[in-house]
Design an enzyme around this catalytic site. Structure first.
Site, PDB file in Angstrom:
ATOM      1  N   GLY A   8       5.078   0.261   7.709  1.00  0.00           N
ATOM      2  CA  GLY A   8       5.409   1.637   7.311  1.00  0.00           C
ATOM      3  C   GLY A   8       6.912   1.838   7.266  1.00  0.00           C
ATOM      4  O   GLY A   8       7.433   2.866   7.700  1.00  0.00           O
ATOM      5  N   GLY A  60       8.703   5.059   5.071  1.00  0.00           N
ATOM      6  CA  GLY A  60       8.511   6.473   5.357  1.00  0.00           C
ATOM      7  C   GLY A  60       9.785   7.110   5.901  1.00  0.00           C
ATOM      8  O   GLY A  60      10.853   6.477   5.941  1.00  0.00           O
ATOM      9  N   ASP A  82       5.505  -2.211   3.828  1.00  0.00           N
ATOM     10  CA  ASP A  82       4.871  -0.922   3.560  1.00  0.00           C
ATOM     11  C   ASP A  82       3.853  -1.152   2.451  1.00  0.00           C
ATOM     12  O   ASP A  82       3.872  -2.185   1.781  1.00  0.00           O
ATOM     13  CB  ASP A  82       5.920   0.141   3.138  1.00  0.00           C
ATOM     14  N   ILE A  83       3.004  -0.146   2.241  1.00  0.00           N
ATOM     15  CA  ILE A  83       1.980  -0.244   1.191  1.00  0.00           C
ATOM     16  C   ILE A  83       2.624  -0.184  -0.201  1.00  0.00           C
ATOM     17  O   ILE A  83       2.048  -0.586  -1.185  1.00  0.00           O
ATOM     18  CB  ILE A  83       0.935   0.882   1.385  1.00  0.00           C
ATOM     19  N   ARG A  84       3.844   0.365  -0.261  1.00  0.00           N
ATOM     20  CA  ARG A  84       4.590   0.443  -1.529  1.00  0.00           C
ATOM     21  C   ARG A  84       6.085   0.259  -1.242  1.00  0.00           C
ATOM     22  O   ARG A  84       6.507   0.415  -0.099  1.00  0.00           O
ATOM     23  CB  ARG A  84       4.374   1.809  -2.193  1.00  0.00           C
ATOM     24  N   TYR A 124      -4.890  15.029  12.524  1.00  0.00           N
ATOM     25  CA  TYR A 124      -3.725  14.223  12.898  1.00  0.00           C
ATOM     26  C   TYR A 124      -3.542  14.222  14.418  1.00  0.00           C
ATOM     27  O   TYR A 124      -3.358  13.177  15.048  1.00  0.00           O
ATOM     28  CB  TYR A 124      -2.514  14.822  12.198  1.00  0.00           C
ATOM     29  N   LYS A 175      -3.712  11.150  17.054  1.00  0.00           N
ATOM     30  CA  LYS A 175      -2.574  10.784  17.920  1.00  0.00           C
ATOM     31  C   LYS A 175      -2.999  10.788  19.392  1.00  0.00           C
ATOM     32  O   LYS A 175      -2.600   9.915  20.161  1.00  0.00           O
ATOM     33  CB  LYS A 175      -1.393  11.735  17.690  1.00  0.00           C
TER      34      LYS A 175
HETATM   35  C1  AKB Z   1       4.079  16.728  11.134  1.00  0.00           C
HETATM   36  O1  AKB Z   1       4.568  17.838  10.870  1.00  0.00           O
HETATM   37  O2  AKB Z   1       2.918  16.413  10.888  1.00  0.00           O
HETATM   38  C2  AKB Z   1       4.963  15.726  11.846  1.00  0.00           C
HETATM   39  C3  AKB Z   1       4.799  15.766  13.330  1.00  0.00           C
HETATM   40  C4  AKB Z   1       5.280  16.931  14.093  1.00  0.00           C
HETATM   41  O3  AKB Z   1       4.267  14.859  13.897  1.00  0.00           O
HETATM   42  N1  AKB Z   1       6.327  15.936  11.506  1.00  0.00           N
END
Ligand code: AKB
Length: 315
Positions: free
Chosen positions: A9, A12, A35-37, A143, A147
């Site tokens: 990655g 990014g 990275d993937i690209r 997300y 995490k």
């Molecule tokens: C997001 O906004 O998703 C990220 C983060 C706070 O992990 N920047």
């Protein structure tokens, strides 16, 4: 021979600057960027790069073996706003890529791993001000769930298998070299681009939405300091709270007006407002300060000055 470091990655927002910083420290050839690209010109010209899918276990294993990699930084991830639109793809990318590198580390194919976590592990039931290291973690985003689960796996692999994995809960990150993509805190980068290009910005968060933020230079330094700390100083193996500054879109606009007096901001909150409202306002990072000496350098005023100067130079 310098140790070989693999970045998954690398193109990014964080990966780009991390790759450049590691190359400046260890030499271009020591850092295998993937990275993937392909990424931006400066990154591509800075040293070895391979196209690689971080969810492809065999491909990751092969590159680790071919280059006798000793350290891995897994920076590939789908961020909060994009992950809400593609939950299963986000889970697959965020979790499988982590499992792969944890497994390779368990098999002692390399020695040390960095994996980024986020303030997204916290949720609406977390204390918002000065959010402690140890507190309620009930994330309400895909997300954040990924995490939080990832943090659990990191500490499990450390406890059960002795894997030397280190992690930071990054706040929103502000950078000029590479733009963020798909995050809830992205407004804090977009605003500078639009301030210079148009003199105005329409923000997708409400004006009083306070979030923890950090200038990229601080974030990269924190990452390198954590990775270079003696293992005995790293007492937290899920992920460290990491703080620098905390502000609202209105305060950010005010800091821009100190340089561009005519700058105007409007507010049109979208689905990202709910995500932002579920996150902390300010982070207590005293464990990082105690354990390995973390100390942020950039305030909002420093960040605004740097961002406007650097972006203007690039125009
Ligand atoms: C997001 O906004 O998703 C990220 C983060 C706070 O992990 N920047």
């Amino acid at each position: 021979m310098p140790k070989k470091i693999l970045i998954l990655g690398a193109c990014g927002q964080i990966g780009t600057e991390l790759t450049l910083a590691l190359r400046a420290r260890h030499g271009a050839e020591a850092i295998i960027a993937t990275d993937i690209r392909e990424g931006q010109v400066e990154l591509m010209a800075s040293g070895p790069f391979s196209v690689l899918d971080a969810t492809d276990f065999r491909a990751v294993e092969k590159i680790v073996q071919d280059h006798k990699v000793e350290e891995v930084y897994l920076m590939a991830a789908m961020l909060s706003a994009t992950a809400e639109k593609s939950p299963s793809r986000a889970w697959e990318l965020n979790m499988n890529s982590l499992f792969h590198v944890l497994e390779l580390a368990r098999q002692q194919q390399f020695a040390k791993l960095f994996w980024p976590s986020s303030i997204a592990v916290f949720g609406p039931s977390t204390p918002k001000d000065n959010t402690p290291q140890y507190t309620v973690t009930e994330p309400t985003t895909v997300y954040g769930i990924s995490k939080l689960a990832g943090e659990g796996w990191c500490s499990y692999y450390h406890r059960k298998h002795g894997v030397d994995v280190r992690s930071l809960r990054y706040p929103g990150l502000i950078s000029w070299k590479a733009e963020p993509g798909g995050g809830t805190t992205d407004y804090a980068v977009e605003i500078y681009h639009e301030a210079l290009a148009k003199g105005q910005y329409e923000c997708f968060l409400r004006e009083q939405t306070r979030l923890p933020m950090m200038y990229m230079e601080d974030a990269i330094r924190a990452t390198l300091e954590l990775m270079e700390a003696p293992a005995t100083r790293v007492t937290i193996r899920n992920s460290y709270n990491l703080g620098a500054m905390s502000f609202t879109p209105a305060e950010m606009a005010e800091s821009i007006r100190e340089h561009l007096p005519g700058f105007r901001i409007g507010y049109r909150p979208d689905f990202r407002q709910e995500i932002a409202a579920s996150w902390p306002e300010r982070i207590d990072d005293s464990k990082a300060r105690e354990d390995w000496g973390w100390e942020p350098r950039y305030t909002l005023q420093d960040t605004t000055r740097e961002m406007l100067t650097r972006l203007r130079d690039r125009l």
